[in-house]
Design a protein around this motif. Structure first.
Motif, PDB file in Angstrom:
ATOM      1  N   PHE A 133      46.580  75.361  53.815  1.00  0.00           N
ATOM      2  CA  PHE A 133      45.724  74.223  53.474  1.00  0.00           C
ATOM      3  C   PHE A 133      46.292  73.614  52.195  1.00  0.00           C
ATOM      4  CE2 PHE A 133      41.807  76.168  55.560  1.00  0.00           C
ATOM      5  CZ  PHE A 133      41.660  75.139  56.473  1.00  0.00           C
ATOM      6  N   PHE A 138      41.361  68.832  47.391  1.00  0.00           N
ATOM      7  CA  PHE A 138      40.783  69.365  48.628  1.00  0.00           C
ATOM      8  C   PHE A 138      40.382  70.817  48.386  1.00  0.00           C
ATOM      9  CE2 PHE A 138      41.817  71.329  52.928  1.00  0.00           C
ATOM     10  CZ  PHE A 138      40.634  70.905  53.520  1.00  0.00           C
ATOM     11  N   GLY A 211      38.034  72.903  58.815  1.00  0.00           N
ATOM     12  CA  GLY A 211      38.265  71.638  58.126  1.00  0.00           C
ATOM     13  C   GLY A 211      38.178  70.433  59.039  1.00  0.00           C
ATOM     14  N   GLU A 212      38.152  70.667  60.344  1.00  0.00           N
ATOM     15  CA  GLU A 212      38.068  69.560  61.312  1.00  0.00           C
ATOM     16  C   GLU A 212      37.511  70.117  62.624  1.00  0.00           C
ATOM     17  OE1 GLU A 212      42.123  68.311  62.006  1.00  0.00           O
ATOM     18  OE2 GLU A 212      42.607  70.146  63.106  1.00  0.00           O
ATOM     19  N   PRO A 213      36.955  69.244  63.446  1.00  0.00           N
ATOM     20  CA  PRO A 213      36.414  69.740  64.724  1.00  0.00           C
ATOM     21  C   PRO A 213      37.532  70.143  65.683  1.00  0.00           C
ATOM     22  CG  PRO A 213      35.775  67.429  64.302  1.00  0.00           C
ATOM     23  CD  PRO A 213      36.763  67.811  63.262  1.00  0.00           C
ATOM     24  N   ASP A 232      36.678  80.149  63.776  1.00  0.00           N
ATOM     25  CA  ASP A 232      36.313  78.816  63.302  1.00  0.00           C
ATOM     26  C   ASP A 232      35.559  78.964  61.982  1.00  0.00           C
ATOM     27  OD1 ASP A 232      35.714  76.147  63.135  1.00  0.00           O
ATOM     28  OD2 ASP A 232      34.240  76.132  64.751  1.00  0.00           O
ATOM     29  N   ASN A 233      35.902  78.132  61.034  1.00  0.00           N
ATOM     30  CA  ASN A 233      35.291  78.225  59.712  1.00  0.00           C
ATOM     31  C   ASN A 233      34.906  76.846  59.216  1.00  0.00           C
ATOM     32  OD1 ASN A 233      35.711  81.198  58.878  1.00  0.00           O
ATOM     33  ND2 ASN A 233      37.576  80.561  59.932  1.00  0.00           N
ATOM     34  N   GLY A 235      32.829  74.198  56.407  1.00  0.00           N
ATOM     35  CA  GLY A 235      32.330  73.968  55.062  1.00  0.00           C
ATOM     36  C   GLY A 235      32.562  72.529  54.681  1.00  0.00           C
ATOM     37  N   LEU A 236      32.043  72.147  53.527  1.00  0.00           N
ATOM     38  CA  LEU A 236      32.263  70.780  53.057  1.00  0.00           C
ATOM     39  C   LEU A 236      32.230  70.779  51.547  1.00  0.00           C
ATOM     40  CD1 LEU A 236      29.020  68.742  53.830  1.00  0.00           C
ATOM     41  CD2 LEU A 236      29.236  71.171  54.198  1.00  0.00           C
ATOM     42  N   SER A 237      33.039  69.909  50.964  1.00  0.00           N
ATOM     43  CA  SER A 237      33.182  69.964  49.514  1.00  0.00           C
ATOM     44  C   SER A 237      31.858  69.712  48.806  1.00  0.00           C
ATOM     45  CB  SER A 237      34.252  68.986  49.037  1.00  0.00           C
ATOM     46  OG  SER A 237      34.200  67.790  49.741  1.00  0.00           O
ATOM     47  N   ASP A 301      27.108  66.134  60.142  1.00  0.00           N
ATOM     48  CA  ASP A 301      27.718  66.967  61.184  1.00  0.00           C
ATOM     49  C   ASP A 301      26.668  67.353  62.218  1.00  0.00           C
ATOM     50  OD1 ASP A 301      30.342  67.071  60.141  1.00  0.00           O
ATOM     51  OD2 ASP A 301      29.654  68.481  58.625  1.00  0.00           O
ATOM     52  N   VAL A 322      30.859  72.706  65.346  1.00  0.00           N
ATOM     53  CA  VAL A 322      30.437  71.318  65.110  1.00  0.00           C
ATOM     54  C   VAL A 322      30.887  70.444  66.279  1.00  0.00           C
ATOM     55  CG1 VAL A 322      30.797  69.308  63.613  1.00  0.00           C
ATOM     56  CG2 VAL A 322      30.419  71.569  62.609  1.00  0.00           C
ATOM     57  N   ARG A 325      30.582  64.184  64.299  1.00  0.00           N
ATOM     58  CA  ARG A 325      29.839  63.673  63.155  1.00  0.00           C
ATOM     59  C   ARG A 325      29.042  62.458  63.589  1.00  0.00           C
ATOM     60  NH1 ARG A 325      30.933  64.825  58.115  1.00  0.00           N
ATOM     61  NH2 ARG A 325      30.533  62.706  57.430  1.00  0.00           N
ATOM     62  N   LYS A 422      44.054  67.353  58.274  1.00  0.00           N
ATOM     63  CA  LYS A 422      43.094  67.018  59.326  1.00  0.00           C
ATOM     64  C   LYS A 422      43.703  65.978  60.275  1.00  0.00           C
ATOM     65  CE  LYS A 422      39.341  67.862  56.080  1.00  0.00           C
ATOM     66  NZ  LYS A 422      37.903  67.944  56.020  1.00  0.00           N
TER      67      LYS A 422
END
Ligand code: DLL
Length: 432
Positions: A133, A138, A211-213, A232-233, A235-237, A301, A322, A325, A422
Motif C-alpha cells: 500500500f 493514505f 481499500g476498494e470494493p 477482505d479488510n 476501513g476509511l481514513s 458505503d 461492501v 458506495r 485503488k
C-alpha cells in the motif's frame, strides 16, 4: 487464533456495557472540546451527560464528509495539536481533502486493531509481510505497518508501485504475506505469469486486501493464482484507516471492531435504521478515539450486518463485503446501477478477465453505458463467433439484472489502465 481474545470474544452483554461507557465519554469529549458538536447538540437538544442507553443513539447528529471539509483542516480535532503525533488525509479525488489526526494512544489502538486482523488471517511473528500500500497521507501503508510490527512480523515497507521490484523482493525476501489493494494483487499475479514465474515457487501464504470494493470471484482468482488465503479488510481514513473491520479465516464477512466503534446501517434516504440484516449505508461512531472522535459518520458505503454468530468464536458481529458506495451509484435512464452488480455478472462468464471499466456517456438526452471488459487472448484473436456469443450473454444477463440495455465491448488483455492503488472502474463522461 486471536490477537486479543478477551475483547474479540467478549460476551455481547458486556460489550454493550463497554460501548455505552465509551460512548458517554466520547460525547463528553466532543461536547467539551469540539465547537461543531457542541453547537449540533444544542440544536438537537442532546444532553451529553444524560445519555443512558445505546438505544438513544439515533437522537445524535450525523457527521458527513461535508462537515469534515467545512472544518478543514483541524476544526474537528478534540485535542490541541501538541497532542497530535500523526496526521493523515483522504485522497481528495472527489473534492477537497479532509484531514485526520492521531494521539499516541490512538496510534496504539490502531496498531492493535491491525494486529487483530493480521492474526485473524493467520499472520504471526514468523511471517514476512510485504506492504504494497502507498506510504504517505493514505492510511493503508503506515496503518498496516505498525500493526504488522506489533505482531512481530518482519515488515517490508516497500510501498506501492514498481511491479517488477515487488516481485523480485517477494522472491528474494521470501515474503509470506502480501498487503495491497485486491486489484493490485491481480496486477502482480499477471505480471508473474508474464515473467514465467511459477507462483508455487514463492513463499506466499496470505494476502490481506482492502481499500476498494472487490467480489467473491475476484477473491477466488487471486487465491488460485497466488496460492494464498485472501481476506477482505475494510476501513476509511475519516474513522481511522484500515482495521475498522476485517475477515477471519472463515472468509464470510468482516468482523467489526465493535469495542472501538459503534456501527449502524441506515436507509440513506430516510436516514432511519434499516431492519436487522437489511442493506443500507454504514454509519460509524468512534468510541475510543482521542484526537479525532466522530459521531455517526455517514460512510456512503453500502453493506448489511450479519447477525448470526461466526464459527470462529469471535463475538464481534460481521458485515457483508461492501457492495458499493451510495455516491458510486450511477443513475442511468433513471435506474440505479452499482458497479458491483456489473462486476458480479462479468466474472461469472468464462473467458473474461477481472479487469473492466464502465463508461457512461450522454448522447443527446439519452444515457448510454458501455462496459469494456478484457477477455483472454485466445478469444480476442481467434474466435469471432465466440466473441459474439460472449457479448450477447453479457448483454442479456446485464439487461435482466439491471433492467436497462448496455453496450458491451471486449478488449484485449492489458488494454485497460492498471493501478497500483485503488482501481478506477467507472468513467462518467456525462456533464451532469
Ligand atoms: O482505503 C483505508 C484502507 C486502507 C482500508 C487499506 C483497507 C485497507 P480511504 O482512502 O479513506 O481509506 O478510503 C475509504 O474505501 O469508504 C470504501 O468506500 C473503500 N474501501 C475501503 N476498504 C474497502 C473494502 C482506506 N475492503 C473508502 N471493500 C471506504 C470495499 C473499501 N471498499
Amino acid at each position: 487464533m486471536y490477537w486479543d481474545e478477551k475483547n474479540e470474544c467478549m460476551p455481547r452483554e458486556d460489550l454493550g456495557q463497554l460501548q455505552l461507557e465509551r460512548l458517554q465519554s466520547t460525547l463528553y469529549r466532543v461536547a467539551t472540546h469540539v465547537p461543531f458538536y457542541r453547537q449540533k447538540f444544542k440544536e438537537l437538544k442532546v444532553d451529553p451527560d444524560g445519555f443512558r442507553s445505546l438505544s438513544e443513539l439515533t437522537s445524535l447528529p450525523f457527521t458527513t464528509k461535508q462537515d469534515l471539509r467545512d472544518n478543514y483542516p483541524y476544526g474537528l480535532f478534540a485535542v490541541p495539536l501538541r497532542d497530535v503525533v500523526r496526521v493523515h488525509s483522504s485522497s481528495g479525488t472527489t473534492g477537497q481533502a479532509t484531514v485526520v489526526g492521531y494521539t499516541q494512544n490512538d496510534l496504539k489502538t490502531w496498531a492493535n486493531l491491525i494486529a487483530r486482523i493480521l492474526t485473524a488471517t493467520g499472520v504471526t511473528n514468523d511471517d514476512v509481510v510485504q506492504i504494497a500500500f502507498g506510504y504517505g497521507l493514505f492510511t493503508g501503508g503506515f496503518g498496516m505497518h505498525y500493526g504488522a510490527e506489533r505482531v512481530g512480523a518482519s515488515v517490508i515497507p516497500i510501498s506501492s508501485g514498481n511491479t517488477k521490484r515487488q516481485i523480485q523482493i517477494m522472491q528474494d525476501f521470501r515474503t509470506t504475506a502480501l498487503i495491497c489493494t485486491p486489484s493490485y494483487a491481480l496486477v502482480l499475479a499477471d505480471a508473474m505469469q508474464e515473467l514465467g514465474i511459477n507462483t508455487s515457487s514463492l513463499s506466499l501464504k496470505y494476502g490481506l486486501f482492502g481499500g476498494e470494493p472487490w467480489s467473491e470471484a475476484m477473491r477466488q482468482e487471486i487465491q488460485n493464482k497466488l496460492g494464498i488465503i485472501a481476506t477482505d479488510n475494510y476501513g476509511l481514513s475519516e474513522i481511522m484507516g484500515p482495521g475498522v473491520a476485517g475477515e477471519c479465516r472463515e472468509c464470510s464477512g468482516l468482523h467489526l471492531a465493535e469495542d472501538h466503534f459503534l456501527f449502524e446501517v441506515i436507509n440513506p434516504e430516510t436516514l432511519d435504521p434499516v431492519r436487522p440484516g437489511e442493506i443500507g449505508e454504514l454509519v460509524i461512531t468512534t468510541l475510543t478515539k482521542e484526537a479525532f472522535p466522530v459521531i455517526r459518520y455517514r460512510t456512503r458505503d453500502l453493506t448489511r450486518i450479519i447477525e448470526e454468530p461466526c464459527p470462529c468464536g469471535r463475538t464481534l458481529r460481521r458485515m457483508q463485503r461492501v457492495l458499493g458506495r451510495t455516491d458510486d451509484m450511477l443513475i442511468v435512464k433513471g435506474v440505479n446501477v452499482y458497479p458491483s452488480q456489473i462486476e458480479h455478472i462479468l466474472f461469472e462468464i468464462e473467458g473474461t478477465r477481472p479487469h473492466y471499466q464502465i463508461v457512461v456517456e450522454r448522447e443527446g438526452r439519452l444515457d448510454k453505458i458501455t462496459v469494456l471488459v478484457e477477455v483472454v487472448e485466445s478469444i480476442f484473436f481467434d474466435e469471432m463467433k465466440k466473441q459474439r456469443e460472449i457479448i450477447e450473454t453479457i448483454k442479456r444477463q446485464l439487461a435482466s439484472e439491471l433492467g436497462i440495455g448496455v453496450e458491451v465491448k471486449l478488449v484485449e488483455e492489458k488494454t485497460l489502465e492498471r493501478s497500483d492503488g485503488k482501481a478506477k472502474r467507472v468513467v462518467d463522461k456525462r456533464k451532469l
